[in-house]
Structures are given as C-alpha cells and as structure tokens.
Design an enzyme around this catalytic site. Sequence first.
Site, short mmCIF file in Angstrom:
data_model
loop_
_atom_site.label_atom_id
_atom_site.label_comp_id
_atom_site.label_asym_id
_atom_site.label_seq_id
_atom_site.Cartn_x
_atom_site.Cartn_y
_atom_site.Cartn_z
N CYS A 66 0.82 -1.23 0.00
CA CYS A 66 0.00 0.00 0.00
C CYS A 66 0.84 1.27 0.00
CB CYS A 66 -0.92 0.02 1.21
SG CYS A 66 -2.20 -1.21 1.09
N1 CO8 Z 1 -19.78 -9.82 8.22
C1 CO8 Z 1 -20.27 -9.92 9.47
N2 CO8 Z 1 -19.49 -10.10 10.57
C2 CO8 Z 1 -18.16 -10.22 10.36
C3 CO8 Z 1 -17.58 -10.14 9.08
C4 CO8 Z 1 -18.45 -9.94 7.98
N3 CO8 Z 1 -17.98 -9.85 6.72
N4 CO8 Z 1 -16.24 -10.28 9.19
C5 CO8 Z 1 -15.97 -10.43 10.49
N5 CO8 Z 1 -17.13 -10.41 11.21
C6 CO8 Z 1 -17.30 -10.57 12.66
C7 CO8 Z 1 -16.15 -11.36 13.26
O1 CO8 Z 1 -16.42 -12.73 13.20
C8 CO8 Z 1 -16.13 -10.82 14.68
O2 CO8 Z 1 -17.14 -11.49 15.45
P1 CO8 Z 1 -16.89 -11.83 17.01
O3 CO8 Z 1 -16.74 -10.50 17.68
O4 CO8 Z 1 -18.14 -12.56 17.37
O5 CO8 Z 1 -15.64 -12.65 17.05
C9 CO8 Z 1 -16.55 -9.37 14.54
O6 CO8 Z 1 -17.24 -9.28 13.30
C10 CO8 Z 1 -15.38 -8.41 14.54
O7 CO8 Z 1 -14.39 -8.89 13.59
P2 CO8 Z 1 -12.99 -8.19 13.40
O8 CO8 Z 1 -12.32 -8.07 14.74
O9 CO8 Z 1 -12.23 -8.88 12.32
O10 CO8 Z 1 -13.48 -6.77 12.86
P3 CO8 Z 1 -12.80 -5.37 12.97
O11 CO8 Z 1 -13.68 -4.46 13.72
O12 CO8 Z 1 -11.37 -5.44 13.36
O13 CO8 Z 1 -12.86 -4.88 11.42
C11 CO8 Z 1 -11.37 -4.71 9.54
C12 CO8 Z 1 -12.19 -5.64 10.43
C13 CO8 Z 1 -12.32 -3.81 8.79
C14 CO8 Z 1 -10.57 -5.56 8.56
C15 CO8 Z 1 -10.42 -3.83 10.39
O14 CO8 Z 1 -9.73 -4.63 11.32
C16 CO8 Z 1 -9.40 -3.05 9.58
O15 CO8 Z 1 -9.71 -2.33 8.66
N6 CO8 Z 1 -8.13 -3.14 9.97
C17 CO8 Z 1 -7.03 -2.40 9.32
C18 CO8 Z 1 -6.69 -3.11 8.06
C19 CO8 Z 1 -5.64 -2.39 7.25
O16 CO8 Z 1 -5.39 -1.21 7.35
N7 CO8 Z 1 -5.02 -3.15 6.41
C20 CO8 Z 1 -4.09 -2.64 5.49
C21 CO8 Z 1 -4.00 -3.70 4.48
S1 CO8 Z 1 -3.83 -3.12 2.93
C22 CO8 Z 1 -2.22 -3.36 2.37
O17 CO8 Z 1 -1.26 -3.31 3.04
C23 CO8 Z 1 -2.11 -3.70 0.93
C24 CO8 Z 1 -1.69 -5.09 0.75
C25 CO8 Z 1 -1.58 -5.37 -0.71
C26 CO8 Z 1 -2.92 -5.41 -1.40
C27 CO8 Z 1 -3.10 -6.64 -2.19
C28 CO8 Z 1 -4.45 -6.70 -2.86
C29 CO8 Z 1 -5.37 -7.79 -2.38
#
Ligand code: CO8
Length: 373
Positions: A156
Amino acid sequence: MIKAAISGTGLYTPPESISNEELVEAFNQYVANFNEQHSSDISDGIIEPLQASSAEFIEKASGIKNRRVINKSGILDPSRMKPFIAERSNDEPSIQCDMAVAAAKEALSQAGKQESDIDAVIIACSNMPRAYPALSVEVQSRLGIDGFAYDMNVACSSATFGLQAAVNAVENGTARAVLVISPEICTAHLNFRDRDSHFIFGDACTAIVVERMEDASGDNIYEVIGTKLKTVFSNNIRNNFGFLNRCDESGVDKPDKLFIQQGRKVFKEVVPMVASIISDHLKENDLSPEQLKRMWLHQANLSMNKLISKKVLGRDPNTLEAPVILDEYANTSSAGSVIAFHKYKDDIEKGNIGVICSFGAGYSVGSVLLRKC
Ligand code: CO8
C-alpha cells in the site's frame, strides 16, 4: 539547488462497481451452497458451518460502501468468486498497462506536459502482471517516453515510496520529470470466499507527474517539502504468492497465496506508527500541526483515518481536512491516498501545507509533505 514539485495527477476508475449489498448477496449464496454440500460433515461436527456476511458490518467496521472493479460478473458468481480477466497475447498491451496509460495521460495533461518532457517511469504498486519484462518498460514504450523505467512494490505504500524515488531523481538531476503510476487490480489477489476480508479491496490506477519546480506551470503545483519513509517487518498482512510456489505442489492454491491479514492487530499497531511519523515529519520541517491543512491518507479504514488525524492534529478532523474516498473505491492499496489527493487538492489555498501518507503491508509508511504554490 533543484526543488521538485507535483504538477499533475491522473486517475483511471474501472467502469464497473459492486455495492456491499451485491457483494454480500453473492458471498451468502456461496456460504449457503457450501453448508448444504457439507451438511452431513457439519451435523457430525467434523467441520464448522460457514457464517454469513453482512453489509451493515462492512460499512460500520470499515467505512466501505462500494468498490470499483475490473470485472464484476466473475466476482459475484458464487461458483467462481474471482474476476474474469482474459489472458492477452504478448502482442497486446497488458491490462495494467492500459490502466497506467489512461491515468498517465490525464496527469500529463494536467501538468501541461508532453511525453517528451518525461525522462522516467516508475510503476509503484502491490501486484505486477508478470516477472519480466518490467511493466514500467512496457508503459514507457506505449507512452513513447525516451529514458528509463522500473517497477517497485511496497504494497500500500508503493506510491509514496515511488514519489520519494521520483523526487530524488529530479532533485539530483538524473531526470527532468518522472511519472509515478500505481495500477492496482487488488480484486485479483483477494479471497472473496473469506468473510473477514472479502469486502476490503477495489481496483483503480493513479498517476503523478513529479518535475523541477522551475519547469512546472499551471494552477495546481505542489512543492515537495520533503519525504519520510519507514518500514518495520510484520507478518500481519501477508501474501505468499510467488515464483517458488510451483516448487512445492502441496502449497499451490492454498489461501495463503492470496491476501491475508490480522485486521485488528494491523489497526492497533499501524495507527500510532503513522501518527508519529507524520508528527515527526512536520517537526523536522519546523511545521506545526496547526499549519497542516489537509491529510490525504491511505484509504483502508475510516476509523483508522479518523484516529490518525486526531492524534496528529490534537482534535477531531473535519471531513475536508482528511478526505475520504474509501466509501466509493474501498481500499485500492497504493492508489488510495493518491485518489484522495487527486480529488481533493484543487480547493486548498496557496501556501497551505498538506501531507500524502500511505501505510500498509511490510509494515511500510510513507509521508510526503507538500506546499501549494
Ligand atoms: N460480516 C459480518 N461479521 C463479520 C464479518 C463480515 N464480513 N467479518 C468479520 N465479522 C465478525 C467477526 O467474526 C467478529 O465477530 P466476534 O466479535 O463474534 O468474534 C466481529 O465481526 C469483529 O471482527 P474483526 O475483529 O475482524 O473486525 P474489525 O472491527 O477489526 O474490522 C477490519 C475488520 C475492517 C478488517 C479492520 O480490522 C481493519 O480495517 N483493519 C485495518 C486493516 C488495514 O489497514 N489493512 C491494510 C492492508 S492493505 C495493504 O497493506 C495492501 C496489501 C496489498 C494489497 C493486495 C491486494 C489484495
């Protein structure tokens, strides 16, 4: 001493888009099919049933409402769940080359420059179409640019790392002007069967013209005050796809050959790192947070961006101070902060300071401080 400036930007937006609702409908159909096919193993407790996704969760957790994609039908087909992108012959331009040329032409026109004014092309993005020849050399040739070109990948943060390389080349005199282009097809490396991440990415391409201040003309020139980069190794965002995969058949097509992340850990570890790099970068240039009028941040998560801005400014930002494009484009990897810059740069006043800041896998963080001229 030569000073570098950004004098033009361009954006290629794919024509197709997928809303959260459409994405979730396809994902939930896949889940229903899977659970039905494996019903006896599920009732015997041998495997866990898959859980449904939800559009409300996606918007609340990430701020994403929509994503632009190269191919919609393949992603939304529950029996396929990946874009359909036909192979092209060696005589045709690659798809990322087409995206790059479209974005580059807009950036050149905004900068009032011809291809003959450019000496170098840097393709800076997360995924390249092949090992070689370099995509950048193909783009250079398609644009008819005389000079040199190379590819670089810092996930990224590719665009900000590419910007530092371009600024260095211009300021040390190895190029009069450089195009930094980020053609991202993130959907080709996203596991659309993974509930935790199926909603995260979209596709787009950005381009930036970096040239000598003295050669730049037009109404939208941004002096590059300075660049600051940082990397710290982490496995929390990882993709093991690579040229060695075929040497161990047991790993081919496993989920680790696509994007995988520990989203919570990334969030917690990256926010303080990014905020301190921007704050340090301001201090090193004798600038105060009050002087920072705009933050064109990497577009991965809305809450993340709000927290980073709050830490840097010492108060909540307003929507103009930290513009959001995530709702429409989702995470487009290295293109994200540049899309925000492209769309929300023209209205700031002369003399105002802004920062383009990217962050992501590596970990990697890039900060580019700009002053509108
Ligand atoms: N629908 C419903 N519920 C869900 C879903 C879904 N789709 N997914 C997860 N849940 C549930 C989970 O099971 C969990 O349930 P429980 O509490 O019962 O265990 C609950 O929701 C919370 O799950 P999470 O803890 O996973 O949710 P978060 O609040 O942390 O949100 C995010 C998830 C949105 C992914 C968040 O953590 C986030 O955005 N984090 C930062 C990510 C980031 O900045 N990443 C950068 C990566 S990009 C990069 O570097 C580029 C790489 C190269 C790209 C290549 C292309 C592919």
